[in-house]
Design an enzyme around this catalytic site. Sequence first.
Site, PDB file in Angstrom:
ATOM      1  N   SER A  60      -3.185 -44.783 -46.639  1.00 15.79           N
ATOM      2  CA  SER A  60      -2.921 -44.955 -45.210  1.00 15.79           C
ATOM      3  C   SER A  60      -3.959 -45.805 -44.501  1.00 15.79           C
ATOM      4  O   SER A  60      -3.709 -46.288 -43.401  1.00 15.79           O
ATOM      5  CB  SER A  60      -2.822 -43.591 -44.511  1.00 15.79           C
ATOM      6  N   ASP A 367      -6.689 -39.946 -34.772  1.00 12.35           N
ATOM      7  CA  ASP A 367      -5.884 -38.724 -34.844  1.00 12.35           C
ATOM      8  C   ASP A 367      -6.560 -37.583 -35.595  1.00 12.35           C
ATOM      9  O   ASP A 367      -5.936 -36.600 -35.922  1.00 12.35           O
ATOM     10  CB  ASP A 367      -4.526 -39.019 -35.481  1.00 12.35           C
ATOM     11  N   HIS A 370      -7.551 -40.573 -39.242  1.00 15.28           N
ATOM     12  CA  HIS A 370      -7.576 -42.025 -39.310  1.00 15.28           C
ATOM     13  C   HIS A 370      -8.391 -42.624 -38.166  1.00 15.28           C
ATOM     14  O   HIS A 370      -8.452 -42.062 -37.079  1.00 15.28           O
ATOM     15  CB  HIS A 370      -6.151 -42.580 -39.280  1.00 15.28           C
TER      16      HIS A 370
END
Length: 402
Positions: A60, A367, A370
């Site tokens: 990610s 968040d 991240h």
Amino acid sequence: MLQLSRIEKMESCCSPNAFAPRWLIMMGIVSVTLGAVGGGAAAADRPPCQFPAIYNFGDSNSDTGGISAAFMPIPWPYGATFFRKAAGRDCDGRLLIDFIAEELDLPFLSAYLNSLGANFSHGANFATGGSTIRRQNETIFEYGISPFSLDVQLWHYDQFKSRSSDLHNQVTDPYHKSILPKPEDFSKALYTFDIGQNDLSVAFRKLSVEQQIAALPNIISQFSTAVQHLYEQGARLFWIHSTGPIGCLPVAVMYITDPKPGFLDQYGCIKGQNDMAIELNRQLKDAVIKLRTQLPEAAITYVDLYAAKYRLISTTKSQGFVDPLKICCGYHEKDGNVWCGQKGLTYNGTAVFGSSCAKPEEYVSWDGVHYSEAANKWFTDHILNGSLSDPSIPITHACYRN
């Protein structure tokens, strides 16, 4: 609807992913380029490289839409800062891979798994949120670990290269040919990898400290095998980022209520988890040195991304950021936790939405798992110039073999 009835205490062995939605999964970074130019004058004194494309592998940290295409789309307010809409990224805006593309005057990468609106003329992104180097024996619905581990991403790449080359030779329509990569560009492209942190995350959740240490050589071995595979397919240049300080992710520490002395470092990070990341990076750098001998035509650059991330975390106030453990997006108060982009209930039953903070540009963490676009830009400014690279060359000159 997400409802968290209580906050569980997080022990040192636990993964930060255990309490987060599956798109809140993070990993480390690596890069590769083909067509090395060797010998002669210092690389920085030579003309910049002309990379026609980027091919990215990872998690990610560099996923530009893969996991959103394969599973549930990443929701708003992800993407709000730069794209003004959800854009398949676990961030409010651009990722490091986006800034790399901009630095090299290339367009943002389309996700290989995204079937709509993709343009692969300047590369493709095989990364998916939650990916690992080693294949894991669990599903994405348990702890968010992607089924698209590094070996699977390489399968995707092999198929992409073969099929796109065939199509390029068959297609006569100018438009359709324009969105395909040129076969000759594969040997000149920059191959980037952003992977490794989720391997640590799984290890923290499943293994003892001794078992974690014992697992590291196999993780690095499988990564080296991936680089060797690409080399056999024509890859020649490698730009490899170390994994980041996983113990500094807010989600890793937010459930810790009574840490023992020495459990956290002076910045509030889990020291044991960061130490494991440092050891993984030490072995990764050793592997890079070995690969330089095994792959004589390759130019391999190791980049200490860990140092860049930890430097920002340790100097946030002087850099214009808030406390690095504060989270911009989501509802995280004493009466409950609702993750970014989710609807949920507090402990007393009040409905809340995990919305964005007013000034994302002041936050390191977007968040809880991240980084924000602002943090990614800061990292970019401190690694692409070569100051944290071995050898010390900027990414614009990574086609030169040292």
